[in-house]
Design an enzyme around this catalytic site. Sequence first.
Site, PDB file in Angstrom:
ATOM      1  N   ARG A 117       0.810  -1.241   0.000  1.00  0.00           N
ATOM      2  CA  ARG A 117       0.000   0.000   0.000  1.00  0.00           C
ATOM      3  C   ARG A 117       0.838   1.284   0.000  1.00  0.00           C
ATOM      4  NH1 ARG A 117      -2.913  -3.115   3.691  1.00  0.00           N
ATOM      5  NH2 ARG A 117      -4.624  -4.159   2.640  1.00  0.00           N
ATOM      6  N   LYS A 139       3.507  11.635 -10.797  1.00  0.00           N
ATOM      7  CA  LYS A 139       2.700  10.777 -11.671  1.00  0.00           C
ATOM      8  C   LYS A 139       3.515   9.518 -11.933  1.00  0.00           C
ATOM      9  CE  LYS A 139      -0.308  13.892 -14.248  1.00  0.00           C
ATOM     10  NZ  LYS A 139      -0.635  14.457 -15.575  1.00  0.00           N
ATOM     11  N   GLU A 181      10.286  19.732 -24.054  1.00  0.00           N
ATOM     12  CA  GLU A 181       9.533  19.955 -22.804  1.00  0.00           C
ATOM     13  C   GLU A 181      10.000  21.256 -22.136  1.00  0.00           C
ATOM     14  OE1 GLU A 181       6.947  18.200 -21.878  1.00  0.00           O
ATOM     15  OE2 GLU A 181       7.150  16.309 -22.951  1.00  0.00           O
ATOM     16  N   LYS A 223       7.267  23.606 -12.842  1.00  0.00           N
ATOM     17  CA  LYS A 223       6.435  22.418 -12.647  1.00  0.00           C
ATOM     18  C   LYS A 223       6.068  22.268 -11.176  1.00  0.00           C
ATOM     19  CE  LYS A 223       5.512  17.632 -13.552  1.00  0.00           C
ATOM     20  NZ  LYS A 223       5.704  16.435 -14.337  1.00  0.00           N
ATOM     21  N   GLU A 233      -4.133  16.790 -10.579  1.00  0.00           N
ATOM     22  CA  GLU A 233      -4.762  17.217 -11.841  1.00  0.00           C
ATOM     23  C   GLU A 233      -6.286  17.150 -11.709  1.00  0.00           C
ATOM     24  OE1 GLU A 233      -2.605  15.983 -15.287  1.00  0.00           O
ATOM     25  OE2 GLU A 233      -4.284  16.404 -16.602  1.00  0.00           O
ATOM     26  N   ARG A 242      -2.974  21.834 -13.247  1.00  0.00           N
ATOM     27  CA  ARG A 242      -1.964  20.866 -13.709  1.00  0.00           C
ATOM     28  C   ARG A 242      -2.143  20.515 -15.182  1.00  0.00           C
ATOM     29  NH1 ARG A 242       1.069  16.022 -10.439  1.00  0.00           N
ATOM     30  NH2 ARG A 242       2.430  15.488 -12.173  1.00  0.00           N
ATOM     31  N   ASN A 246       0.082  20.118 -20.011  1.00  0.00           N
ATOM     32  CA  ASN A 246      -0.150  19.344 -21.233  1.00  0.00           C
ATOM     33  C   ASN A 246      -0.217  20.215 -22.486  1.00  0.00           C
ATOM     34  OD1 ASN A 246      -0.209  16.844 -19.997  1.00  0.00           O
ATOM     35  ND2 ASN A 246      -2.338  17.079 -19.404  1.00  0.00           N
ATOM     36  N   HIS A 249       0.197  18.684 -25.922  1.00  0.00           N
ATOM     37  CA  HIS A 249       0.091  17.232 -25.772  1.00  0.00           C
ATOM     38  C   HIS A 249      -1.112  16.619 -26.488  1.00  0.00           C
ATOM     39  CE1 HIS A 249       3.341  17.756 -23.004  1.00  0.00           C
ATOM     40  NE2 HIS A 249       3.314  16.510 -22.588  1.00  0.00           N
ATOM     41  N   HIS A 253      -0.267  13.717 -28.715  1.00  0.00           N
ATOM     42  CA  HIS A 253      -0.745  12.347 -28.509  1.00  0.00           C
ATOM     43  C   HIS A 253      -1.389  11.791 -29.770  1.00  0.00           C
ATOM     44  CE1 HIS A 253      -0.913  12.675 -23.850  1.00  0.00           C
ATOM     45  NE2 HIS A 253       0.229  12.168 -24.274  1.00  0.00           N
ATOM     46  N   HIS A 266       8.017  10.893 -27.721  1.00  0.00           N
ATOM     47  CA  HIS A 266       6.990  11.740 -27.120  1.00  0.00           C
ATOM     48  C   HIS A 266       7.352  13.237 -27.267  1.00  0.00           C
ATOM     49  CE1 HIS A 266       4.070  13.109 -24.170  1.00  0.00           C
ATOM     50  NE2 HIS A 266       5.042  13.671 -23.478  1.00  0.00           N
TER      51      HIS A 266
HETATM   52  P1  NAD Z   1      13.318   6.368 -21.486  1.00  0.00           P
HETATM   53  O1  NAD Z   1      13.236   6.131 -20.045  1.00  0.00           O
HETATM   54  O2  NAD Z   1      12.859   5.284 -22.400  1.00  0.00           O
HETATM   55  O3  NAD Z   1      14.825   6.740 -21.846  1.00  0.00           O
HETATM   56  C1  NAD Z   1      15.167   6.960 -23.194  1.00  0.00           C
HETATM   57  C2  NAD Z   1      16.337   6.063 -23.617  1.00  0.00           C
HETATM   58  O4  NAD Z   1      17.543   6.608 -23.104  1.00  0.00           O
HETATM   59  C3  NAD Z   1      16.259   4.640 -23.092  1.00  0.00           C
HETATM   60  O5  NAD Z   1      16.757   3.783 -24.078  1.00  0.00           O
HETATM   61  C4  NAD Z   1      17.209   4.661 -21.903  1.00  0.00           C
HETATM   62  O6  NAD Z   1      17.744   3.405 -21.617  1.00  0.00           O
HETATM   63  C5  NAD Z   1      18.264   5.610 -22.368  1.00  0.00           C
HETATM   64  N1  NAD Z   1      18.985   6.351 -21.356  1.00  0.00           N
HETATM   65  C6  NAD Z   1      18.506   6.863 -20.201  1.00  0.00           C
HETATM   66  N2  NAD Z   1      19.434   7.623 -19.615  1.00  0.00           N
HETATM   67  C7  NAD Z   1      20.529   7.581 -20.407  1.00  0.00           C
HETATM   68  C8  NAD Z   1      21.802   8.192 -20.351  1.00  0.00           C
HETATM   69  N3  NAD Z   1      22.112   9.051 -19.382  1.00  0.00           N
HETATM   70  N4  NAD Z   1      22.688   7.922 -21.325  1.00  0.00           N
HETATM   71  C9  NAD Z   1      22.353   7.088 -22.352  1.00  0.00           C
HETATM   72  N5  NAD Z   1      21.149   6.512 -22.475  1.00  0.00           N
HETATM   73  C10 NAD Z   1      20.258   6.758 -21.517  1.00  0.00           C
HETATM   74  O7  NAD Z   1      12.522   7.674 -21.950  1.00  0.00           O
HETATM   75  P2  NAD Z   1      12.304   9.129 -21.312  1.00  0.00           P
HETATM   76  O8  NAD Z   1      12.193  10.021 -22.476  1.00  0.00           O
HETATM   77  O9  NAD Z   1      13.289   9.423 -20.248  1.00  0.00           O
HETATM   78  O10 NAD Z   1      10.892   8.975 -20.612  1.00  0.00           O
HETATM   79  C11 NAD Z   1       9.730   8.691 -21.346  1.00  0.00           C
HETATM   80  C12 NAD Z   1       8.696   8.157 -20.411  1.00  0.00           C
HETATM   81  O11 NAD Z   1       8.387   9.159 -19.448  1.00  0.00           O
HETATM   82  C13 NAD Z   1       7.384   7.815 -21.090  1.00  0.00           C
HETATM   83  O12 NAD Z   1       6.965   6.549 -20.662  1.00  0.00           O
HETATM   84  C14 NAD Z   1       6.419   8.882 -20.619  1.00  0.00           C
HETATM   85  O13 NAD Z   1       5.093   8.424 -20.516  1.00  0.00           O
HETATM   86  C15 NAD Z   1       6.991   9.211 -19.276  1.00  0.00           C
HETATM   87  N6  NAD Z   1       6.637  10.557 -18.781  1.00  0.00           N
HETATM   88  C16 NAD Z   1       6.146  10.648 -17.536  1.00  0.00           C
HETATM   89  C17 NAD Z   1       5.833  11.884 -17.009  1.00  0.00           C
HETATM   90  C18 NAD Z   1       5.355  11.985 -15.596  1.00  0.00           C
HETATM   91  O14 NAD Z   1       4.923  13.077 -15.192  1.00  0.00           O
HETATM   92  N7  NAD Z   1       5.433  10.926 -14.830  1.00  0.00           N
HETATM   93  C19 NAD Z   1       6.037  13.049 -17.770  1.00  0.00           C
HETATM   94  C20 NAD Z   1       6.557  12.925 -19.047  1.00  0.00           C
HETATM   95  C21 NAD Z   1       6.864  11.664 -19.546  1.00  0.00           C
HETATM   96  N1  GLY Z   2       3.723  15.581 -17.385  1.00  0.00           N
HETATM   97  C1  GLY Z   2       2.511  16.226 -16.988  1.00  0.00           C
HETATM   98  C2  GLY Z   2       2.297  16.190 -15.522  1.00  0.00           C
HETATM   99  O1  GLY Z   2       3.142  15.803 -14.768  1.00  0.00           O
HETATM  100  O2  GLY Z   2       1.229  16.578 -15.095  1.00  0.00           O
END
Ligand code: NAD
Ligand code: GLY
Length: 363
Positions: A117, A139, A181, A223, A233, A242, A246, A249, A253, A266
């Site tokens: 939990r 998130k 971003e 942020k 949100e 919040r 987006n 977005h 999307h 993305h």
């Molecule tokens: P990711 O985690 O897939 O990383 C991108 C690539 O870079 C991967 O292949 C990873 O292994 C590699 N990598 C990571 N760090 C590295 C480094 N320092 N050097 C070399 N390679 C490295 O992608 P991302 O763009 O970091 O994140 C995308 C994800 O984040 C999506 O799933 C999206 O939905 C999520 N997201 C979440 C929020 C939130 O608020 N929680 C906001 C935006 C995006």
């Molecule tokens: N990435 C959008 C949020 O965190 O609300």
Amino acid sequence: VKSLHVELADRSYPIRIGTGLLAETRHYAEVEGRRLKLVTDDNVAPLYLEHVLKALNLKEEDVLILPAGEDQKSWGNAERVLDWMLASRLNRDGVLVALGGGVIGDMTGFAAAVYQRGIDFIQIPTTLLAQVDSSVGGKTGINHPRGKNMIGAFHQPRLVLADITTLRTLPQRELLAGIAEIIKYGMLADSDFFKWLEQRLDDLLILDTDALTKAIYRSCELKARIVAQDERESLAGGAGPRALLNLGHTFGHAIETYTGYTQWLHGEAVATGLCMAADLSARLGWMTAKDAERCVKLVARAGLPTKPPAGMKPDEFLELMGHDKKVAAGKLRLVLMRGIGLAVVSGDFDRAALQATLEHFCS
Ligand code: NAD
Ligand code: GLY
């Protein structure tokens, strides 16, 4: 080291930004003396795991290395993390450590949110996107075959440690996805920051330490402020503050879904979405054509796409945009701008202007 706080009463936490942080024990004070378990991916592990293990005095059995990639943000892998925690008899006072990009951060945070939990976790984001966005704000989640991020929970980390040295190994496309971003934050909440980005974009692109630190700090600050106002949100009045995060977005999307989540990152889709939101805001007379042009120009200068994929049609956009989470009572709501730095969520806009934007971008 630059520090700031996400202010959320008893769920407040620091964000530390700087160079070489992940290898220094003193930066992990918030979890000192706790039992830690670390999750990372197989791209990040060979690069940074050793430093973190030393700093946290962890052993190999305390680490789970998952395959990298968006398609790994799945039930199957979340279950693997949970199984491993149970097998290691981690108690509720244990802490999960997420070392990696948004995929590892979101999935590890989700495992922490549901394990017994809810237990504590910390974020060590290693992509620019994760440092300016996904590691902050709580998130967490995983993908479902029927939709991205469809299973999840709000669960704030106890600490975010953004070590900008890690960005030196990041592939260029991933770096630019993070820059999209950052541009988003200027467009939605801070015209001075947007102006600064116009002046310093080239320094960001060559990973100048000062420019990166400033850009990450300001993005996290903006942020954090919005998250403190509207942690979950809210849907009050259609959409709480919040939802402003987006910007770009809903268009983005639609592009990601159209291309099956495999061809565009993305951040690349968001970049085009930012251009489309600016164009529509100008057509509505909400921002000047000159400011909309500045937005498109900055995105283009960063080497990010400003046009949707060839062949994508206005009708396809409209159909896919209809599935957006901001659709309320059957009405499409978009994040638009009343000027650079002044984003608003609105369902009250002229549909003919939206059609004109879609036709312009799909031509
Ligand atoms: P990711 O985690 O897939 O990383 C991108 C690539 O870079 C991967 O292949 C990873 O292994 C590699 N990598 C990571 N760090 C590295 C480094 N320092 N050097 C070399 N390679 C490295 O992608 P991302 O763009 O970091 O994140 C995308 C994800 O984040 C999506 O799933 C999206 O939905 C999520 N997201 C979440 C929020 C939130 O608020 N929680 C906001 C935006 C995006
Ligand atoms: N990435 C959008 C949020 O965190 O609300």
